[in-house]
Write a protein that holds these residues in place. Structure first.
Motif, PDB file in Angstrom:
ATOM      1  N   UNK A   7       0.842  -1.082   0.087  1.00 18.64           N
ATOM      2  CA  UNK A   7      -0.003   0.024  -0.165  1.00 18.64           C
ATOM      3  C   UNK A   7       0.894   1.245  -0.090  1.00 18.64           C
ATOM      4  N   UNK A   8       1.835   1.159   1.000  1.00 18.16           N
ATOM      5  CA  UNK A   8       2.889   2.467   0.880  1.00 18.16           C
ATOM      6  C   UNK A   8       3.331   2.930  -0.666  1.00 18.16           C
ATOM      7  N   UNK A   9       3.392   2.126  -1.417  1.00 18.86           N
ATOM      8  CA  UNK A   9       4.081   2.627  -2.787  1.00 18.86           C
ATOM      9  C   UNK A   9       2.907   3.378  -3.621  1.00 18.86           C
ATOM     10  N   UNK A  10       1.961   3.472  -2.975  1.00 18.79           N
ATOM     11  CA  UNK A  10       0.905   4.308  -3.832  1.00 18.79           C
ATOM     12  C   UNK A  10       0.645   5.433  -3.278  1.00 18.79           C
ATOM     13  N   UNK A  11       1.347   5.784  -2.281  1.00 19.42           N
ATOM     14  CA  UNK A  11       1.255   7.222  -1.641  1.00 19.42           C
ATOM     15  C   UNK A  11       2.517   7.930  -1.370  1.00 19.42           C
ATOM     16  N   UNK A  12       2.575   9.273  -1.594  1.00 22.67           N
ATOM     17  CA  UNK A  12       3.814  10.092  -1.375  1.00 22.67           C
ATOM     18  C   UNK A  12       4.302  10.424  -0.140  1.00 22.67           C
ATOM     19  N   UNK A  13       3.360  10.084   1.162  1.00 27.91           N
ATOM     20  CA  UNK A  13       3.380  10.249   2.347  1.00 27.91           C
ATOM     21  C   UNK A  13       2.431   9.525   3.110  1.00 27.91           C
ATOM     22  N   UNK A  68      -7.907  11.347   8.511  1.00 30.30           N
ATOM     23  CA  UNK A  68      -7.982  10.407   7.344  1.00 30.30           C
ATOM     24  C   UNK A  68      -6.460  10.650   6.944  1.00 30.30           C
ATOM     25  N   UNK A  69      -5.932   9.816   6.115  1.00 29.14           N
ATOM     26  CA  UNK A  69      -4.606   9.658   5.537  1.00 29.14           C
ATOM     27  C   UNK A  69      -4.366   8.611   4.618  1.00 29.14           C
ATOM     28  N   UNK A  70      -3.182   8.660   3.785  1.00 29.60           N
ATOM     29  CA  UNK A  70      -2.729   7.751   3.210  1.00 29.60           C
ATOM     30  C   UNK A  70      -1.996   6.442   3.924  1.00 29.60           C
ATOM     31  N   UNK A  71      -1.617   5.523   3.213  1.00 28.73           N
ATOM     32  CA  UNK A  71      -1.110   4.338   4.325  1.00 28.73           C
ATOM     33  C   UNK A  71       0.121   4.568   4.887  1.00 28.73           C
ATOM     34  N   UNK A  72       0.285   3.969   5.880  1.00 31.79           N
ATOM     35  CA  UNK A  72       1.571   4.194   6.704  1.00 31.79           C
ATOM     36  C   UNK A  72       2.251   2.918   6.696  1.00 31.79           C
ATOM     37  N   UNK A  73       1.677   1.708   6.470  1.00 27.71           N
ATOM     38  CA  UNK A  73       2.004   0.357   6.190  1.00 27.71           C
ATOM     39  C   UNK A  73       1.411  -0.374   5.034  1.00 27.71           C
ATOM     40  N   UNK A 137     -21.989   4.836   8.890  1.00 27.42           N
ATOM     41  CA  UNK A 137     -22.239   5.132   7.448  1.00 27.42           C
ATOM     42  C   UNK A 137     -20.963   5.724   6.806  1.00 27.42           C
ATOM     43  N   UNK A 138     -20.700   6.707   5.916  1.00 26.08           N
ATOM     44  CA  UNK A 138     -19.751   7.448   5.555  1.00 26.08           C
ATOM     45  C   UNK A 138     -19.741   7.679   4.020  1.00 26.08           C
ATOM     46  N   UNK A 139     -18.545   7.968   3.428  1.00 25.53           N
ATOM     47  CA  UNK A 139     -18.721   8.554   2.010  1.00 25.53           C
ATOM     48  C   UNK A 139     -17.269   7.854   1.279  1.00 25.53           C
ATOM     49  N   UNK A 140     -17.258   7.515   0.214  1.00 23.41           N
ATOM     50  CA  UNK A 140     -16.323   6.777  -0.745  1.00 23.41           C
ATOM     51  C   UNK A 140     -16.270   7.362  -2.008  1.00 23.41           C
ATOM     52  N   UNK A 141     -15.182   7.609  -2.530  1.00 23.09           N
ATOM     53  CA  UNK A 141     -14.670   8.174  -3.846  1.00 23.09           C
ATOM     54  C   UNK A 141     -13.620   7.215  -4.542  1.00 23.09           C
ATOM     55  N   UNK A 142     -13.581   7.547  -5.783  1.00 24.72           N
ATOM     56  CA  UNK A 142     -12.496   6.761  -6.517  1.00 24.72           C
ATOM     57  C   UNK A 142     -11.458   7.839  -6.822  1.00 24.72           C
ATOM     58  N   UNK A 143      -9.943   7.649  -6.242  1.00 23.88           N
ATOM     59  CA  UNK A 143      -9.030   8.621  -5.905  1.00 23.88           C
ATOM     60  C   UNK A 143      -8.067   7.766  -6.582  1.00 23.88           C
ATOM     61  N   UNK A 144      -6.717   8.909  -6.546  1.00 26.44           N
ATOM     62  CA  UNK A 144      -5.529   8.529  -7.109  1.00 26.44           C
ATOM     63  C   UNK A 144      -4.783   7.738  -5.958  1.00 26.44           C
ATOM     64  N   UNK A 145      -4.798   8.234  -4.968  1.00 26.24           N
ATOM     65  CA  UNK A 145      -3.945   7.625  -3.704  1.00 26.24           C
ATOM     66  C   UNK A 145      -5.004   6.985  -2.809  1.00 26.24           C
ATOM     67  N   UNK A 146      -4.945   5.880  -1.904  1.00 22.12           N
ATOM     68  CA  UNK A 146      -5.794   5.312  -0.926  1.00 22.12           C
ATOM     69  C   UNK A 146      -5.601   6.241   0.131  1.00 22.12           C
ATOM     70  N   UNK A 147      -6.919   6.469   0.644  1.00 25.86           N
ATOM     71  CA  UNK A 147      -7.207   7.311   1.699  1.00 25.86           C
ATOM     72  C   UNK A 147      -8.209   6.593   2.468  1.00 25.86           C
ATOM     73  N   UNK A 148      -7.727   6.441   3.925  1.00 20.56           N
ATOM     74  CA  UNK A 148      -8.781   6.066   4.726  1.00 20.56           C
ATOM     75  C   UNK A 148      -9.059   6.829   6.281  1.00 20.56           C
TER      76      UNK A 148
END
Length: 347
Positions: A7-13, A68-73, A137-148
């Protein structure tokens, strides 16, 4: 079988290290003053606190936050657990009790298999279950980097609310979790983190800051925040600025993750550490003997970091006992507050 995904290869941080730098954030918000502030909004943006708090009546206030943030692991289940723990921390830091959460989900659907995304969601759900709350509940979008992450909602008695402004001269400073998570994440990306180091990283990043609800009922506790992306120094400065006091940190008393110390002394650290120092370093007064690796420690971005507590000296044992009861055996007194212009002296 699903291909092993990093997962970490998909995110800049990763994790809280992908936060906007403090100085940049201040400039972005400087010309966006909060308008039409109702009297029942007990906490807004005025002191960069952990969550907004709105009073319903004399005994109930809602605590609202999102993180929320991009993958750390690389492991998707672990990523979900860490992100959810981090988001709920802001409720605990206000002295609140979480009641439910909403999921914030952004995924590159053309790059991540659905099974991987399901594991991320399951990791978040497992932490919310441990906290005794549903993801409603929540909200989801199709995006370039994984975010959760989560929108987290909690409740607190207005009289028990703990802000990051309220520290007093003479108070002692207590930290609940050891430092070094950002450094471990940098070592992980470089392929240098040991299995034991990864286990230690998971141990702290998935440990809920439940002690915040105990601290809420202690009158000797004057201010609370959690240490996340701006590092120990950055979030301590927020307490100092909100409270109008100066802080003194004794570096030798800081609880540190041993493997993180080895990595940072060998030159491994995050880019966010340098951005943090550039943002607020002028307000930190290191002793002449402080070394560069120690500077990296106090600016290291913590994902799901520990609670930072300002309390009266006579309450320190009670606060430490509360942390120890909840399994935070590394909690320690790390410094004190004094009258003076908002700043930090590291000795």
């Amino acid at each position: 079988m699903t291909e092993k995904i990093q997962l970490t290869r998909f995110s800049h941080g990763g994790g809280c290290g992908c936060k906007i730098a403090p100085a940049v954030l201040s400039r972005l918000l400087a010309e966006s003053p909060l308008k039409c502030v109702p009297a029942d909004l007990l906490v807004g943006v005025e002191t960069a606190d952990d969550a907004a708090v709105y009073r319903f009546n004399d005994t109930q206030a809602v605590v609202a936050t999102t993180d929320f943030f991009t993958p750390i692991v690389d492991d998707p289940f672990d990523f979900g657990r860490i992100a959810a723990t981090n988001a709920l921390s802001d409720v605990y830091a206000m002295g609140g009790r979480p009641i439910f959460a909403l999921a914030v989900v952004g995924m590159p659907l053309d790059k991540l298999p659905e099974d991987v995304i399901r594991q991320i969601l399951a990791g978040g759900e497992s932490i919310c279950a441990a906290a005794g709350i549903p993801i409603a509940g929540g909200h989801s979008i199709d995006i370039v980097e994984p975010v959760y992450g989560l929108v987290a909602l909690g409740i607190v008695h207005p009289a028990h609310l703990k802000k990051n402004a309220g520290a007093k001269a003479g108070d002692v400073l207590i930290l609940g979790k050891p430092l070094g998570i950002g450094i471990l994440s940098a070592a992980l990306k470089k392929g240098e983190l040991s299995a034991a180091g990864y286990a230690e990283m998971l141990r702290w990043t998935t440990k809920l800051n439940l002690t915040g609800t105990r601290l809420a009922k202690m009158p000797g506790v004057h201010a609370v925040t959690d240490v996340t992306g701006f590092g120990l120094a950055g979030h301590l400065l927020e307490i100092c600025r909100g409270s109008g006091v100066a802080a003194r940190v004794e570096f030798a008393r800081l609880p540190l993750i041993e493997e993180a110390v080895r990595h940072v002394r060998a030159g491994t650290f995050t880019g966010a550490s340098g951005r943090n120092w550039a943002s607020y370093g002028s307000a930190v007064l290191p002793a002449p003997t402080i070394e560069e690796w120690q500077q990296k420690i106090i600016t290291d971005p913590q994902t799901s970091g520990g609670l930072l507590v300002a309390c009266a000296p006579e309450s320190a044992d009670e606060v430490l006992a509360a942390f120890h009861t909840d399994g935070f055996e590394r909690a320690a007194v790390i410094g004190s507050f004094a009258a003076g212009a908002p700043s930090i002296t590291v000795v």
